[in-house]
Each structure stands twice: as structure tokens, then as C-alpha cells.
Scaffold this motif. Structure first.
Motif, PDB file in Angstrom:
ATOM      1  N   CYS A  56       0.827  -1.208   0.000  1.00 28.57           N
ATOM      2  CA  CYS A  56       0.000   0.000   0.000  1.00 28.57           C
ATOM      3  C   CYS A  56       0.861   1.258   0.000  1.00 28.57           C
ATOM      4  N   TYR A  57       1.954   1.224   0.739  1.00 30.48           N
ATOM      5  CA  TYR A  57       2.857   2.388   0.747  1.00 30.48           C
ATOM      6  C   TYR A  57       3.420   2.634  -0.648  1.00 30.48           C
ATOM      7  N   GLU A  58       3.843   1.578  -1.323  1.00 30.24           N
ATOM      8  CA  GLU A  58       4.417   1.730  -2.659  1.00 30.24           C
ATOM      9  C   GLU A  58       3.349   2.170  -3.657  1.00 30.24           C
ATOM     10  N   LEU A  59       2.122   1.687  -3.485  1.00 34.08           N
ATOM     11  CA  LEU A  59       1.029   2.077  -4.376  1.00 34.08           C
ATOM     12  C   LEU A  59       0.706   3.562  -4.220  1.00 34.08           C
ATOM     13  N   GLU A  60       0.631   4.054  -2.988  1.00 34.44           N
ATOM     14  CA  GLU A  60       0.350   5.465  -2.763  1.00 34.44           C
ATOM     15  C   GLU A  60       1.500   6.347  -3.241  1.00 34.44           C
ATOM     16  N   HIS A  61       2.704   5.831  -3.121  1.00 32.28           N
ATOM     17  CA  HIS A  61       3.869   6.600  -3.603  1.00 32.28           C
ATOM     18  C   HIS A  61       3.872   6.678  -5.135  1.00 32.28           C
ATOM     19  N   THR A  62       3.454   5.614  -5.792  1.00 34.58           N
ATOM     20  CA  THR A  62       3.443   5.581  -7.253  1.00 34.58           C
ATOM     21  C   THR A  62       2.285   6.380  -7.835  1.00 34.58           C
ATOM     22  N   ASN A  63       1.110   6.351  -7.160  1.00 34.09           N
ATOM     23  CA  ASN A  63      -0.087   7.044  -7.633  1.00 34.09           C
ATOM     24  C   ASN A  63      -0.524   8.051  -6.567  1.00 34.09           C
ATOM     25  N   PRO A  64      -0.055   9.283  -6.629  1.00 31.24           N
ATOM     26  CA  PRO A  64      -0.400  10.288  -5.607  1.00 31.24           C
ATOM     27  C   PRO A  64      -1.913  10.488  -5.511  1.00 31.24           C
ATOM     28  N   GLY A  65      -2.384  10.683  -4.290  1.00 28.53           N
ATOM     29  CA  GLY A  65      -3.803  10.883  -4.049  1.00 28.53           C
ATOM     30  C   GLY A  65      -4.567   9.616  -3.780  1.00 28.53           C
ATOM     31  N   THR A  66      -3.902   8.464  -3.908  1.00 28.58           N
ATOM     32  CA  THR A  66      -4.563   7.186  -3.649  1.00 28.58           C
ATOM     33  C   THR A  66      -4.777   7.009  -2.152  1.00 28.58           C
ATOM     34  N   LEU A  67      -5.935   6.506  -1.789  1.00 30.39           N
ATOM     35  CA  LEU A  67      -6.276   6.278  -0.389  1.00 30.39           C
ATOM     36  C   LEU A  67      -6.330   4.784  -0.121  1.00 30.39           C
TER      37      LEU A  67
END
Length: 624
Positions: free
Chosen positions: A235-246
Motif C-alpha cells: 500500500c505504501y508503494e502504491l500510494e507513492h506511485t499514484n499520488p492521491g490514492t487512499l
């Protein structure tokens, strides 16, 4: 005759073997030890050395003691190693060995292997060969030592079996694991059994095939327990890759997994700016080791494409799970004006909407309501009640609704529909705009698209959803860029062109500068261009010009596109997919903060199934 020929050869072999170290070979002993079932005359041509195995005929042999024979001759070339061939073959001539005659000869292909006819005279246990053509074990890089040799097959054919002890679960898993790299591949244990039988001639049990499939799946995708432990880092890597993701993860006091929520930033902003405010929510069961439930919130874009807003994972479909999911959904999309939420008649959803979306209008799925009617009142599939119900539900005018609803001649059914809430299933009575969204089919379609991904461990499931959205955004962005029309081609443009033909046959009567009466030969329509409405209510509820409004536009030589809501325009459609979604990089490249390494999520406290997991969808109540 047999012994004389054998002794003649043995003298030469013995002399040469003595010169090479005293390892003599008694050909007579070999003839006496071999149990031939058929007797043949074999001429051993030992004059010319050869490094190749030439074609030969293998006889069917009888025992040495059989006296019923006739002499015959079989040509055979001896294969010798380089060390002994020259000494043995020097000065030798063709000798005749008389054996017992049997049946006719047949060419047999042993694939380059050794047999009782084509073999080396000093072949024995302990001999080292340059390749593996007998049972042996490896010595160094290129040699094999023989540990067992039996030139004859004397197995009773009654006990020959196709089962093989070396067809282990691990070996089979290694041979089929490549098939599970694609999550959409369906490769069942029955397929494994069939392929093993076809390719290797070996029969395995269903249990062995099932275990090999599970092991291969685990080798490629990892275990379910590892997937839950990787969830915070993913989840951390996903939010870092796609800003604004919750993303939200909730566990109990013992760190066992409870709930997960995710909404990609591009999807949130696309819905807030470009979507009609109608959301369908539903849940479907997962088919992985620990089961679980997948919660989905979906909308339609301006071109009537599926648009996934958010999804979540929970242990069960309970009040607490729905409350948690709707809470996070409200955090993601915020307060949305004129919001309509469509769902089935799940009480948990109704309670959650009252608490977290108090200003939203709740509608129920007409398809689920129809199924409940069929099961509750035992109606037939083609009962006219269903036809009148569907017509009443889709009616725009109250008068049209009353006409169809009155045709339902079953008082119990009518009472049931009234108790369900007319404002929840009837478009004419709805407090808000449902547009053309009458069912939760957009959620059911998402569940169908993910039918293979729902078998995967939780991290791989999330990864599949992310990659699916990435593909959708890229594909539809290109379609919107290539579109030449003002409106979206598959919804706005198609509907207006369909209504244009009917509008060309209508008469328009001007009442004043803003209102026009349109005569269509049926119920007619009073159009108000300033307020963008019509008495047929299609213009009001769809925000797309009805046939009466298009007739007025033709009369005034106006472009109907000017009266269309921005939700149906190509520009708004393109804006919904303007942002890009990026995949999560491979795990080996992740750079995770130190505090996340100490967070360990344990798999849910659910009972793991010991039987084969169900993969077929369970029909809803009243569904065929």
C-alpha cells in the motif's frame, strides 16, 4: 554348433582381454546365462569397428532348453568401446552361432538404448559410459556409472500398470507452474491428469493433481499468509506511485486482518469532476484460502463504460463491514450533491447510507427485486406480472406508471412492491435522478471481470485490479482522443440520433418564447427550453434532450447538443481519464520506511476450508 561357435569367439576375446589386463570374457557363459524364448541363428559381424548403432532386428526368444527350432540367421553389428574394440576385433572373422528359431522378426526402436542383441560384450555393473542410456548415477560432469542392468523384461503383462512412483507432487508442480503466471488461465486438476496421461503415459490420482496445482500456484504467487504480511508495504508503494490514492487497513488487537479499503487518486478525481452522481454498491465472495468478501463501488462514465471508484475487502458481509466500507468511501469522494446510491435490499447498506450519506437518495436494484418476487410468490418465468413490473419501474411519467402498475392483478405482489418503497424502485417516484441506472449490473460486471482474480491472494488481487484500471484508462483515453463527435459516441450521440428520426415526424406549436407544445400522436409533450424540461420527464431525469425537445430544436434550427448535459460530452469523457495510473513496481525495487518493516499483518481468523473451494457463482434468490 552353439558351443563351438561361442568357444571360437571366446578364445579370441580371452586372448585379447588377457593382453589388456586379464579381464577375460567368457562368451559361453553369456550364452548359457541368457534365457532365450525363441531361438535364432545370429551372425555376429565383428570384423569392422563402428561408433554408431545400426538398425537391427530383435528376435522373440525362447528358453535355451527348447528343442523345437529351425536355423535362421540375423545380421547384427557389435558396438564396442574404443579401448577394447581394436584388441578384440583384430584378425577376427565372422563366426556363426546357432540359436533356437522362433517367430518372425520385427524392427524395434529403442531410442538409442541397449538391448540383448545390440550391446557391448563386456557390459557389466560398474562400467562407466559417456551417456545415460541405462540406470546409472552421475560421476562428474559428463559420465555415468551403471548401478543396475537387466537386458530382459520378464514382467507379467497382467501386472503392468501405468502408475509411476516418480510422478510426485513436486515434479508435477515444476512441470505445470508456468501455466499460472497468467491469472486468467483456468487449469484444473482434471486438466493436469489428462496432460500427464497424454504426454507421459502415467496415470495420477485427482488428489495428486490437486496438490501439484496448489503447490505450483503457491510457487508462482506465494502463500496467502505472506500476502497479508506484505500488505502495508504494498500500500505504501502504491500510494507513492499514484499520488492521491487512499488505502486503509484495519486489524484487531492481535494484528489479524479485518478490513481493507482502496481508491486510486485518478479514479476519485475523475468521478468528482466527470461522472453522473449515481453509484452502485455490492459485495461478492472471494475464493482464496481465507475466503472473505470484496466490496465494490462503481459508476458509469459519459460513454456508459464501467468506472471503478473504490473497493474493499472484509471478512464477512456484516453491518460492521458495510459501515466501515461506506465510511471510507465517504472520505474518498466527499459530499456529493444529488447523489443516488443503488444497491440490493441489504439492510446493512441501508443503515450505513443513513449514517454516512444522509443527503443521498437510496434506490434498490429492480433485477434483485424481481428475483425476490419470483421466489416469494412462486411465479413463473414468463408471468405477465414481471412485464408490467418492469414497465412500471422504467416509466418516466406518473400516469404511465399508474397504468402499468394497475395491470398487476395480484394483490399480494402489489402490496409487497408498495412495502418495498415505490420511491426506491420506480424511476417516476424517485426523489433524485437515477438517469438510466435501474440495476446494479455495473457492479455485477466488475465481479465477473474479476472472477479469476478473486482466487488470488490479497496482494495479487489488488495488483490485478490496479492493472485492470491502468488498461482501462489507457484504452479509453485513446478512444476519447480519436472521437470526432461532440457527444460520447456510445451513449449521447447514439441516443440523440435514435430520437432524431421520431422527432422529424412531429408537429411543433409555439406557446410563447420559451415553451412549445409538441404533437407526437400519443401523449404529446410540453417543452420548456429555458428550464430544460418536458412533460414526458425524459428530458428532466436523463438531462439529455427527449424526442420532443429535439423536434423543437429542428423547428428553431438549433443544435440539440447545446441542450445536453456536460456529463455526455466528449470533453468530459476525456477528462475522466486524463490522469494516468501506474503499476506497482516489482517487490525487489521497493524502498520501504523502517517503521513499516515492523508492521506485521496476520491472516484473518477464519476457518480454512479443507475441501475443494467452490468457483461457481451462487445464484441470488429467485434467480434461474
Amino acid at each position: 554348433m552353439v558351443l563351438e561357435g561361442a568357444m571360437a569367439i571366446n578364445e579370441v576375446i580371452g586372448e585379447n582381454e588377457t593382453e589388456n589386463g586379464g579381464n577375460g570374457f567368457n562368451w559361453t557363459d553369456w550364452v548359457e546365462d541368457v534365457n532365450f524364448e525363441n531361438v535364432e541363428n545370429i551372425v555376429a559381424d565383428l570384423c569392422e569397428p563402428s561408433n554408431e548403432e545400426e538398425p537391427y532386428s530383435a528376435p522373440n526368444m525362447h528358453r535355451h532348453g527348447d528343442n523345437n527350432f529351425e536355423p535362421s540367421t540375423v545380421q547384427c553389428r557389435q558396438v564396442q568401446s574404443e579401448s577394447s574394440r581394436q584388441s578384440i576385433l583384430t584378425g577376427m572373422h565372422t563366426s556363426r552361432i546357432d540359436l533356437m528359431h522362433g517367430q518372425s522378426l520385427k524392427q524395434i526402436d529403442y531410442g538409442g538404448g541397449l538391448c540383448c542383441i545390440n550391446w557391448e560384450a563386456n557390459f557389466k555393473v560398474g562400467r562407466v559410459f559417456p551417456d545415460k542410456q541405462v540406470r546409472a548415477y552421475k560421476i562428474g560432469l559428463h559420465e555415468f556409472r551403471v548401478v543396475k542392468y537387466d537386458p530382459f523384461h520378464e514382467c507379467d503383462l497382467r501386472y503392468v500398470t501405468s502408475h509411476h512412483p516418480q510422478a510426485t507432487t513436486g515434479l508435477l508442480s515444476d512441470s505445470v507452474n508456468w501455466r499460472f503466471k497468467d491469472s486468467c488461465t483456468i487449469y484444473t486438476p482434471a486438466d493436469i491428469k489428462k496432460d500427464v496421461k497424454t504426454n507421459f503415459g502415467v496415470t495420477i490420482s485427482y488428489a495428486t493433481a490437486w496438490r501439484s496445482r496448489e503447490l505450483a500456484f503457491k510457487t508462482i504467487k506465494g502463500s496467502a499468509e505472506q500476502s497479508y504480511s506484505r500488505l502495508p508495504s504494498y500500500c505504501y508503494e502504491l500510494e507513492h506511485t499514484n499520488p492521491g490514492t487512499l488505502t486503509y487497513i484495519e486489524t484487531d488487537a492481535t494484528d489479524h486482518f479485518l478490513y481493507f479499503f482502496m481508491s486510486i487518486g485518478a479514479c476519485i478525481r475523475g468521478f468528482q469532476l466527470s461522472m453522473r452522481p449515481v453509484i452502485a454498491v455490492d459485495a461478492t465472495h472471494l475464493k482464496c484460502k481465507y475466503k472473505g468478501v470484496l466490496f465494490v463501488a462503481t459508476a458509469f462514465d459519459g460513454n456508459r463504460n464501467l468506472y471503478l471508484i473504490a473497493f474493499g475487502i472484509g471478512d464477512l458481509e456484516t453491518d460492521a463491514a458495510w459501515e466501515w466500507f461506506l465510511t471510507k468511501l465517504h472520505y474518498a469522494i466527499g459530499d456529493c450533491a444529488n447523489l443516488v446510491v443503488i444497491s440490493d435490499r441489504n439492510v446493512s447498506i441501508q443503515n450505513g447510507l443513513k449514517n454516512f450519506f444522509p443527503g443521498a437518495t437510496h434506490g434498490i436494484c429492480c433485477y434483485h427485486l424481481k428475483g425476490n418476487m419470483k421466489a416469494s410468490f412462486r411465479l413463473k418465468q414468463r408471468d405477465l406480472i414481471f412485464w408490467y413490473f418492469v414497465r412500471a419501474a422504467k416509466s418516466y411519467r406518473l400516469g404511465e406508471f399508474n397504468r402499468h402498475f394497475s395491470m398487476i392483478n395480484n394483490d399480494r405482489v402489489r402490496t409487497y412492491l408498495v412495502c418495498a418503497g415505490l420511491q426506491k424502485w420506480s424511476r417516476a417516484h424517485c426523489d433524485g435522478r437515477r438517469y438510466n441506472v435501474m440495476t446494479t449490473i455495473i457492479v455485477e460486471s466488475i465481479n465477473s471481470v474479476l472472477r479469476f482474480a478473486r482466487i488470488l491472494p490479497v496482494v495479487h488481487l489488488i495488483d490485478e485490479i490496479t492493472n485492470m484500471l491502468l488498461y482501462w484508462f489507457s484504452q479509453r483515453r485513446d478512444l476519447a482522443r480519436k472521437c470526432q463527435s461532440t457527444l460520447c459516441p456510445d451513449l449521447g450521440e447514439k441516443k440523440l440520433r435514435k430520437r432524431l428520426d421520431a422527432a422529424s415526424r412531429m408537429n411543433v406549436v409555439k406557446i410563447n418564447d420559451g415553451e412549445y407544445n409538441v404533437l407526437d400522436g400519443d401523449m404529446n409533450g410540453l417543452v420548456n427550453l429555458q428550464n430544460c424540461n418536458c412533460t414526458c420527464r425524459k428530458f428532466d431525469l436523463e438531462q439529455l434532450p427527449c424526442k420532443h425537445a429535439i423536434a423543437v430544436c429542428r423547428h428553431l434550427k438549433l443544435n440539440p447538443d447545446s441542450l445536453t448535459s456536460s456529463y455526455y460530452t466528449r470533453a468530459t469523457w476525456a477528462a475522466a481519464y486524463a490522469e494516468s495510473i501506474y503499476p506497482v513496481p516489482p517487490q525487489g525495487t521497493w524502498v520501504i520506511p523502517e517503521h513499516l518493516h515492523n508492521i506485521k499483518i496476520i491472516s484473518p481468523l477464519s476457518k480454512v476450508m479443507t475441501v475443494r473451494r467452490k468457483t461457481r457463482r451462487i445464484p441470488s434468490k429467485g434467480e434461474d
